[in-house]
Scaffold this motif. Sequence first.
Motif, mmCIF file in Angstrom:
data_model
loop_
_atom_site.group_PDB
_atom_site.id
_atom_site.type_symbol
_atom_site.label_atom_id
_atom_site.label_comp_id
_atom_site.label_asym_id
_atom_site.label_seq_id
_atom_site.Cartn_x
_atom_site.Cartn_y
_atom_site.Cartn_z
ATOM 1 N N LYS A 24 -77.838 24.691 -3.039
ATOM 2 C CA LYS A 24 -76.499 24.885 -2.480
ATOM 3 C C LYS A 24 -76.369 26.310 -1.944
ATOM 4 O O LYS A 24 -77.143 27.202 -2.300
ATOM 5 N N ASP A 25 -75.350 26.499 -1.105
ATOM 6 C CA ASP A 25 -75.100 27.849 -0.599
ATOM 7 C C ASP A 25 -74.567 28.719 -1.737
ATOM 8 O O ASP A 25 -74.040 28.206 -2.728
ATOM 9 N N GLU A 70 -69.073 28.850 -7.413
ATOM 10 C CA GLU A 70 -67.974 28.002 -7.888
ATOM 11 C C GLU A 70 -68.435 27.103 -9.035
ATOM 12 O O GLU A 70 -67.712 26.918 -10.023
ATOM 13 N N ILE A 71 -69.629 26.533 -8.904
ATOM 14 C CA ILE A 71 -70.166 25.667 -9.961
ATOM 15 C C ILE A 71 -70.386 26.470 -11.236
ATOM 16 O O ILE A 71 -70.054 26.016 -12.337
ATOM 17 N N ALA A 72 -70.933 27.684 -11.083
ATOM 18 C CA ALA A 72 -71.171 28.539 -12.252
ATOM 19 C C ALA A 72 -69.863 28.863 -12.959
ATOM 20 O O ALA A 72 -69.810 28.907 -14.200
ATOM 21 N N ALA A 73 -68.784 29.096 -12.196
ATOM 22 C CA ALA A 73 -67.485 29.399 -12.792
ATOM 23 C C ALA A 73 -66.954 28.198 -13.565
ATOM 24 O O ALA A 73 -66.357 28.342 -14.649
ATOM 25 N N GLN A 74 -67.171 26.996 -13.026
ATOM 26 C CA GLN A 74 -66.722 25.786 -13.721
ATOM 27 C C GLN A 74 -67.500 25.588 -15.024
ATOM 28 O O GLN A 74 -66.917 25.218 -16.058
ATOM 29 N N ILE A 75 -68.806 25.841 -14.975
ATOM 30 C CA ILE A 75 -69.618 25.701 -16.180
ATOM 31 C C ILE A 75 -69.208 26.749 -17.219
ATOM 32 O O ILE A 75 -69.093 26.455 -18.413
ATOM 33 N N LEU A 98 -75.754 20.436 -17.892
ATOM 34 C CA LEU A 98 -75.131 20.681 -16.592
ATOM 35 C C LEU A 98 -75.587 22.009 -16.008
ATOM 36 O O LEU A 98 -75.845 22.123 -14.799
ATOM 37 N N GLU A 99 -75.684 23.026 -16.865
ATOM 38 C CA GLU A 99 -76.127 24.340 -16.405
ATOM 39 C C GLU A 99 -77.552 24.259 -15.858
ATOM 40 O O GLU A 99 -77.866 24.855 -14.817
ATOM 41 N N GLN A 100 -78.406 23.516 -16.538
ATOM 42 C CA GLN A 100 -79.789 23.340 -16.074
ATOM 43 C C GLN A 100 -79.814 22.622 -14.725
ATOM 44 O O GLN A 100 -80.530 23.025 -13.800
ATOM 45 N N GLN A 101 -79.023 21.553 -14.599
ATOM 46 C CA GLN A 101 -78.995 20.789 -13.361
ATOM 47 C C GLN A 101 -78.433 21.620 -12.209
ATOM 48 O O GLN A 101 -78.936 21.562 -11.079
ATOM 49 N N ALA A 102 -77.403 22.419 -12.496
ATOM 50 C CA ALA A 102 -76.787 23.243 -11.456
ATOM 51 C C ALA A 102 -77.762 24.292 -10.934
ATOM 52 O O ALA A 102 -77.768 24.599 -9.738
#
Length: 260
Positions: free
Chosen positions: A111-112, A118-123, A102-106
């Motif tokens: 994205k802005d 926000e995605i990084a915080a979820q990961i 998921l981290e690689q895909q993110a």
Amino acid sequence: MELRGWRYTGRNLGPDFHRQIRIILDRLEDPAFLGNDTWGHPLQERLAKEIGAGSSGVIRTLKAACVSFGFLNDKPFRSYNPLRAQELITPRGQVVHRVAVLEQQAAALEKDPETKKEIAAQIKSLYEEVYCDAMRDYCIHNGDGTKLHPLGAALRALERYGTLNWWEWYLLNTFVRRDGDSQGEALLDDAMERYRAGKLRFSSVDIVENPKGHQYLPQHFDFAGLISLTQATRWQVTDSGRHQDVKAAVLGKKEDGEDE
């Protein structure tokens, strides 16, 4: 006074570590990649090439870390038999692999900045779940058959002393070497009192064993959100105020509202 650090894995947690173990776990679950190889130099060299490492020593360090964190089963790697993909990766290892993917895909998403944050915080939250579990079980085995769960020792010390600076961390490491070591904790109390009263002074030459004992385990606990580690100006660890359920389980305490 001689100071001794606890043994450590030799790797800090973060994006590069997770990139490397993502690739390694990918390959270890691929029967075609493994072929009939045992855990020997040829396979380690191939894995090193896959992650862009200069030597197979990097692979051995990563493998040892993955075993310590409960991502890999150790027994197949100690056998002279060919490795079998289905025997190598633990359920916890499968979870950390999925989070690393998921981290690689993110990282590749267009994205802005706010959405990426926000995605990084979820990961990071997913990683914290994995490493809270891993650090709770993380264990140092001593040559005399005893063992130490360093997270429990660190949390008890923070309860008693509030904060630990660099030298106080090494005092903890020096005197508390096994679980349930009440004598060691009494010696630590005495040493902490003398140190904080200015009666003990140390320099780097006093650290005679595992001189990077401050570098790895505190960073692991911090990455899991279990403690707060400050390194920029004055090295110290404090309680994070988070993951109280995990800490209560480690310390054998009941949480507020839980039935006796």
